[in-house]
Design a protein around this motif. Structure first.
Motif, PDB file in Angstrom:
ATOM      1  N   ARG A   1       0.128   6.470  -0.257  1.00  0.00           N
ATOM      2  CA  ARG A   1       1.295   6.112   0.552  1.00  0.00           C
ATOM      3  C   ARG A   1       1.211   6.639   1.977  1.00  0.00           C
ATOM      4  O   ARG A   1       1.927   6.176   2.860  1.00  0.00           O
ATOM      5  CB  ARG A   1       2.573   6.648  -0.101  1.00  0.00           C
TER       6      ARG A   1
ATOM      7  N   TYR B   1      -0.038  -3.164  -3.244  1.00  0.00           N
ATOM      8  CA  TYR B   1       1.311  -2.941  -2.733  1.00  0.00           C
ATOM      9  C   TYR B   1       1.780  -4.139  -1.915  1.00  0.00           C
ATOM     10  O   TYR B   1       1.072  -4.637  -1.043  1.00  0.00           O
ATOM     11  CB  TYR B   1       1.371  -1.681  -1.868  1.00  0.00           C
TER      12      TYR B   1
ATOM     13  N   ASP C   1       5.007  -4.989   0.411  1.00  0.00           N
ATOM     14  CA  ASP C   1       6.191  -4.420   1.050  1.00  0.00           C
ATOM     15  C   ASP C   1       7.388  -5.324   0.786  1.00  0.00           C
ATOM     16  O   ASP C   1       7.368  -6.500   1.152  1.00  0.00           O
ATOM     17  CB  ASP C   1       5.948  -4.273   2.548  1.00  0.00           C
ATOM     18  N   PRO C   2       8.443  -4.791   0.162  1.00  0.00           N
ATOM     19  CA  PRO C   2       9.602  -5.620  -0.177  1.00  0.00           C
ATOM     20  C   PRO C   2      10.249  -6.288   1.040  1.00  0.00           C
ATOM     21  O   PRO C   2      10.728  -7.401   0.942  1.00  0.00           O
ATOM     22  CB  PRO C   2      10.587  -4.635  -0.823  1.00  0.00           C
ATOM     23  N   LYS C   3      10.217  -5.632   2.191  1.00  0.00           N
ATOM     24  CA  LYS C   3      10.853  -6.246   3.365  1.00  0.00           C
ATOM     25  C   LYS C   3      10.073  -7.449   3.880  1.00  0.00           C
ATOM     26  O   LYS C   3      10.634  -8.302   4.557  1.00  0.00           O
ATOM     27  CB  LYS C   3      11.053  -5.200   4.458  1.00  0.00           C
ATOM     28  N   ASP C   4       8.777  -7.529   3.517  1.00  0.00           N
ATOM     29  CA  ASP C   4       7.988  -8.710   3.917  1.00  0.00           C
ATOM     30  C   ASP C   4       8.259  -9.900   3.025  1.00  0.00           C
ATOM     31  O   ASP C   4       7.864 -11.017   3.333  1.00  0.00           O
ATOM     32  CB  ASP C   4       6.488  -8.383   3.879  1.00  0.00           C
TER      33      ASP C   4
END
Length: 160
Positions: free
Chosen positions: A91, A148, A150-153
């Motif tokens: 991370r 991974y 990214d949820p915002k993408d």
């Protein structure tokens, strides 16, 4: 959970020191020793594990294997914990190139090799185990990094 070193301290394990040519088997590179053609009566040699109370291990190969199985279970638990921290370290890496840092890998491996004699571990064992552990950790970390999303993408999109 008790680690192997704690367990060793509880039972009072004392590893007998080696002498002569066998002592050189604890350092890297290993000595060049011709293969033995002996057909030995077992158990041969003297016990190399002595407990603080003066008794020795072990009276059979089954007893040795039982202890090895216990240690292997502890090692798996420690490796699982280590993998959790490897995942966490991922991370803090911005790019896939940051995942595999050969100089850091070599520093960790060499640190283990250098420390091995202080815990009576053959350096070749430390080197090979740490090389395998680091190399497989890099593969695991690369997989985690690449997996991974990214949820915002992907806000508002459905996963299929």
């Amino acid at each position: 959970m008790l680690g192997p070193l704690v367990i060793v301290q509880i039972i009072g394990l004392v590893v007998a020191s080696s002498s002569g040519l066998s002592n050189k088997c604890y350092y890297d590179p290993l000595p060049s020793i011709p293969p033995s053609t002996d057909n030995r009566t077992i158990p041969w040699g003297k016990p190399t594990i002595q407990y603080a109370n003066g008794t020795t291990c072990c009276s059979s190969l089954d007893q040795v294997r039982e202890q090895l199985n216990t240690i292997d279970a502890q090692l798996l638990q420690l490796l699982s914990t280590r993998a959790s921290y490897v995942r966490e370290a991922t991370r803090y890496k911005a790019t896939i190139a940051d995942v595999n840092v050969p100089s850091r890998n070599q520093e960790v491996i060499q640190g283990a090799v250098d420390a091995a004699p202080s815990v009576h571990l053959p350096q070749i064992v430390a080197k090979k185990v740490y090389e395998g552990m680091i190399n497989s950790s890099v593969l695991f970390e690369e997989c985690i990094f690449n997996a991974y999303v990214d949820p915002k993408d992907h806000a508002g999109k459905c996963d299929d």
